[in-house]
Design a protein around this motif. Structure first.
Motif, PDB file in Angstrom:
ATOM      1  N   ASN A  86     -13.202  13.317   1.710  1.00 52.30           N
ATOM      2  CA  ASN A  86     -13.665  11.929   1.661  1.00 52.30           C
ATOM      3  C   ASN A  86     -15.120  11.986   2.090  1.00 52.30           C
ATOM      4  O   ASN A  86     -15.425  11.906   3.266  1.00 52.30           O
ATOM      5  N   VAL A 137      -2.855   7.629   3.182  1.00 50.77           N
ATOM      6  CA  VAL A 137      -3.505   6.501   2.489  1.00 50.77           C
ATOM      7  C   VAL A 137      -2.739   6.112   1.218  1.00 50.77           C
ATOM      8  O   VAL A 137      -2.948   5.015   0.691  1.00 50.77           O
ATOM      9  N   GLN A 141      -3.469   1.768   1.990  1.00 51.11           N
ATOM     10  CA  GLN A 141      -4.864   1.964   1.597  1.00 51.11           C
ATOM     11  C   GLN A 141      -5.783   1.253   2.591  1.00 51.11           C
ATOM     12  O   GLN A 141      -5.387   0.280   3.227  1.00 51.11           O
ATOM     13  N   SER A 145     -12.926   3.236   1.726  1.00 46.28           N
ATOM     14  CA  SER A 145     -12.495   4.567   1.279  1.00 46.28           C
ATOM     15  C   SER A 145     -11.793   4.420  -0.072  1.00 46.28           C
ATOM     16  O   SER A 145     -10.784   5.081  -0.336  1.00 46.28           O
ATOM     17  N   SER A 146     -12.334   3.574  -0.913  1.00 45.93           N
ATOM     18  CA  SER A 146     -11.607   3.207  -2.140  1.00 45.93           C
ATOM     19  C   SER A 146     -11.426   4.392  -3.081  1.00 45.93           C
ATOM     20  O   SER A 146     -10.357   4.555  -3.683  1.00 45.93           O
ATOM     21  N   CYS A 149      -8.746   6.684  -1.577  1.00 47.16           N
ATOM     22  CA  CYS A 149      -7.419   6.073  -1.747  1.00 47.16           C
ATOM     23  C   CYS A 149      -6.972   6.184  -3.209  1.00 47.16           C
ATOM     24  O   CYS A 149      -5.811   6.512  -3.491  1.00 47.16           O
ATOM     25  N   LYS A 152      -6.045   9.874  -4.217  1.00 46.86           N
ATOM     26  CA  LYS A 152      -4.818  10.336  -3.552  1.00 46.86           C
ATOM     27  C   LYS A 152      -3.594   9.598  -4.124  1.00 46.86           C
ATOM     28  O   LYS A 152      -2.526  10.196  -4.269  1.00 46.86           O
ATOM     29  N   CYS A 153      -3.740   8.307  -4.446  1.00 49.64           N
ATOM     30  CA  CYS A 153      -2.633   7.589  -5.098  1.00 49.64           C
ATOM     31  C   CYS A 153      -2.358   8.185  -6.478  1.00 49.64           C
ATOM     32  O   CYS A 153      -1.197   8.296  -6.901  1.00 49.64           O
TER      33      CYS A 153
END
Ligand SMILES: NC(=O)c1ccc[n+]([C@@H]2O[C@H](COP(=O)([O-])OP(=O)(O)OC[C@H]3O[C@@H](n4cnc5c(N)ncnc54)[C@H](OP(=O)(O)O)[C@@H]3O)[C@@H](O)[C@H]2O)c1
Length: 228
Positions: A86, A137, A141, A145-146, A149, A152-153
């Protein structure tokens, strides 16, 4: 029986500890990251194979898989997609194309291509284990850190699909969702977070589950994060 493992993100933090522990438990390991100096130190310490690859480059995942296969003299039994980052916290209004592309390339494209290469070898063998390291996350979420997130999603979505494709072939797939871990992931020390060796132990132990057990989703956190 898992005898060989390819581990990404192995030059630092959780991945480095995974390599130490796998070597300590008798596996032959191919470790990668970008930092050649740290990989060389890890090779001298553990006897693992080690070679740098920048997974942001489109051709790197396939080249990495081929290098690991050549080093082992056979396809790896285990692939652990652990590389991730990140790079900075920023609101959506500040996002850049370059950081979106890099996060996608390392977190999704590299993990997907390494999974593809591994599945092609594991399906005929009817065995193997792929582990994808996501994050908590995925379950919760957070602002600023969009990109992290989002990728990782996406890795979680890919992993669930892979679990279902791998199951009929006797191949294990595990999604890992760690909470805060005190590594170089963030600039500041967080002694209240998990030690990287503790997070690594949780991940390594899934490889030693009984043959009739698959850990599909492994979520764990430090005590300070139990308010979710
Ligand atoms: N620490 C946490 O709190 C936390 C929480 C949840 C999930 N995670 C996840 O756990 C995984 C490991 O993180 P960590 O905490 O151990 O962080 P870390 O110490 O910063 O390690 C990250 C690893 O990823 C590698 N990497 C980054 N960009 C790369 C690239 N372009 N090509 C190849 N390798 C690259 C790094 O290699 P180089 O340095 O050599 O480039 C390093 O080995 C990540 O996927 C992270 O998202 C961490």
């Amino acid at each position: 029986m898992n005898q060989t493992a390819l581990v990404t993100g192995a030059s630092s933090g959780i991945g480095l500890e995974i390599v130490r522990q796998l070597c300590g438990r008798g596996l032959r390991v191919f470790a990668t990251g970008r930092n050649a100096g740290r990989l060389n130190t890890l090779r001298q310490e553990t006897g693992c194979f080690a070679e740098p690859f920048d997974l942001a480059l489109p051709e790197a995942p396939v080249a990495l898989y081929a290098a690991a296969k050549a080093a082992f003299g056979a396809a790896p039994d285990v692939v652990i997609n652990n590389a991730g980052f990140n790079r900075r916290k920023a609101p959506v209004t500040d996002l850049t194309t370059a950081e979106l592309d890099e996060a996608y390339a390392v977190t999704i494209r590299a993990a997907a291509l390494l999974s593809r290469e591994a599945m092609r070898d594991m399906i005929p063998r009817k065995s193997g284990h792929i582990i994808n390291v996501a994050s908590t996350v995925v379950w919760q979420q957070v602002e600023n850190s969009s990109i992290y997130c989002a990728v990782k999603c996406a890795l979680h979505g890919f992993t669930v699909a892979l679990i279902k494709e791998a199951r009929p072939h006797g191949i294990k797939v595990t999604g890992v969702y760690p909470g805060g871990t005190d590594t170089a992931f963030r600039a500041i020390d967080r002694p209240d977070y998990m030690k990287p060796e503790s997070a690594a132990r949780m991940i390594v132990d899934t490889l030693f589950a009984p043959a009739d057990v698959i850990v599909h989703q492994l979520t764990f956190r430090p005590f300070v994060e139990t308010n979710f």
